[in-house]
Design an enzyme around this catalytic site. Structure first.
Site, PDB file in Angstrom:
ATOM      1  N   LYS A 107      38.803  65.747 -13.556  1.00 56.49           N
ATOM      2  CA  LYS A 107      38.632  64.830 -12.519  1.00 56.49           C
ATOM      3  C   LYS A 107      39.543  65.418 -11.557  1.00 56.49           C
ATOM      4  CE  LYS A 107      40.485  60.413 -10.542  1.00 56.49           C
ATOM      5  NZ  LYS A 107      41.099  59.315 -10.652  1.00 56.49           N
ATOM      6  N   GLY A 168      45.483  52.113  -6.579  1.00 55.62           N
ATOM      7  CA  GLY A 168      46.571  51.282  -6.958  1.00 55.62           C
ATOM      8  C   GLY A 168      46.630  50.106  -5.896  1.00 55.62           C
ATOM      9  N   ALA A 194      39.126  53.843  -8.320  1.00 59.25           N
ATOM     10  CA  ALA A 194      40.196  53.250  -7.502  1.00 59.25           C
ATOM     11  C   ALA A 194      39.756  52.028  -6.456  1.00 59.25           C
ATOM     12  CB  ALA A 194      40.706  54.494  -6.473  1.00 59.25           C
ATOM     13  N   ALA A 216      42.730  52.172 -13.711  1.00 59.81           N
ATOM     14  CA  ALA A 216      43.931  52.393 -14.379  1.00 59.81           C
ATOM     15  C   ALA A 216      45.022  51.042 -14.192  1.00 59.81           C
ATOM     16  CB  ALA A 216      44.770  53.534 -14.220  1.00 59.81           C
ATOM     17  N   SER A 217      45.261  51.044 -12.801  1.00 54.60           N
ATOM     18  CA  SER A 217      46.572  50.043 -12.575  1.00 54.60           C
ATOM     19  C   SER A 217      45.933  48.810 -12.711  1.00 54.60           C
ATOM     20  CB  SER A 217      46.845  50.275 -11.128  1.00 54.60           C
ATOM     21  OG  SER A 217      47.095  51.494 -10.793  1.00 54.60           O
TER      22      SER A 217
END
Lengths: 265, 64
Positions: A107, A168, A194, A216-217
């Site tokens: 990535k 994030g 994202a 992710a976050s």
């Protein structure tokens, strides 16, 4: 597994990136989890088959590693180049990831500054060209710019991964029109990467035609990561099914679904 | 001789190899670069460090 989930999975094709089939269209990041134990449960709940890790200097005192978790769960690892500001740093980090983890997938992430964490388009494209030439399967994190996405694809990237919003931020998908334009022109998979904050935004990414979502976050920093991971799994499936089902046209006024004929007087 | 290991100065015997430097670390998931060039695992035994070498030893950690 619930029967409804099984049926949903049968209605969908697997995601194929660089000739490799992935059963889940949710790619997870591992950053931000409060503990490896919570991360492990969230990864299981998400159903992901591909998960990113970062590369950092060895801490000889570290106990338990994210690799042990991924090995135990049988989840493929996707090293990233997070924290790199130049093509040169990203290329070296990718090469270290290949050596450390035995995968030529990367990535690619080259950021412009620490405040926005936005991709640096010039450095990202240069790094992509060098990594493709070096035999890597390159999945670049990119701006929601259809022109840049096209240039990355032309450079030989195996997918393009436009942001919905800054990393994030949880701001969702700020420019859905651009994501649609990227999807329309791309011949490689488009992974919304994202900005996702909650399940409806992951579903929207898939409804816009994206092939997968990377987050992710939104999971790891949720109050209940396992519950949110479950929500994301369903959201990605729901969005994918809705995109394939063909939504009704948007109308200015109502259209009755009950027949007007045969009403009582 | 003195090298720089992950940004910190480190005294080592002359002719220390990469393999000797990382002998205590797990084999899985570790990679080494010397002066900005990756040293493949197959060369860890014969690659000798020299005075002033900048060595990075990295592994996978949690990350997006």
């Amino acid at each position: 597994m619930a029967e409804a989930t099984l049926q949903a999975e049968r209605l969908d094709d697997p995601l194929v990136v660089a000739g490799r089939e992935l059963g889940s269209r949710l790619v997870m990041g591992t950053g931000g989890a409060p503990s490896l134990e919570v991360l492990e449960r969230a990864l299981v709940a998400s159903g992901t088959e591909l998960t990113t890790v970062a590369l950092r200097r060895v801490d000889p005192g570290a106990r338990g590693t994210v690799l042990e978790v991924l090995d135990r769960l049988g989840i493929a690892v996707l090293p990233n180049t997070a924290g790199c500001f130049t093509a040169a740093e990203a290329v070296l980090t990718a090469q270290l990831g290949r050596e450390a983890l035995g995968t030529d997938w990367v990535k690619l992430e080259v950021i412009a500054d620490e405040v926005t964490l936005l991709p640096d388009p010039v450095e990202t494209l240069e790094a992509a060209e060098r990594l493709v030439a070096d035999g890597f399967v390159v999945l670049p994190y990119t701006n929601d710019d259809p022109v840049l996405a096209r240039r990355l694809e032309d450079a030989g990237c195996a997918a393009v991964m436009p942001l919905g919003a800054p990393i994030g931020s949880g701001l969702g998908i700020r420019n859905p029109h651009n994501i649609e334009m990227i999807v329309e022109r791309a011949t490689v998979p488009v992974v919304l990467d994202a900005g996702i904050g909650t399940a409806s935004e992951a579903a929207l990414a898939m409804e816009l035609g994206c092939d997968a979502v990377l987050l992710a976050s939104a999971v790891t920093r949720a109050h209940d990561p396992v519950r949110m991971a479950t929500a994301m799994r369903h959201a990605v499936q729901a969005g994918r099914l809705a995109a394939g089902a063909g939504r009704i046209p948007v109308r200015r006024y109502a259209e009755a679904s009950s027949a007007m004929e045969g009403r009582i007087d | 001789m003195q090298i720089e290991l992950n940004g910190q100065p480190r005294e080592l015997p002359e002719g220390t190899s990469v393999a000797e430097l990382i002998a205590d670390l797990p084999h899985r998931g570790v990679a080494v670069a010397v002066d900005g060039v990756v040293v493949p695992r197959s060369r860890h035994d014969q690659e000798r460090l020299t005075d002033g070498a900048r060595v990075e030893v990295v592994t996978a950690v949690q990350g997006g």
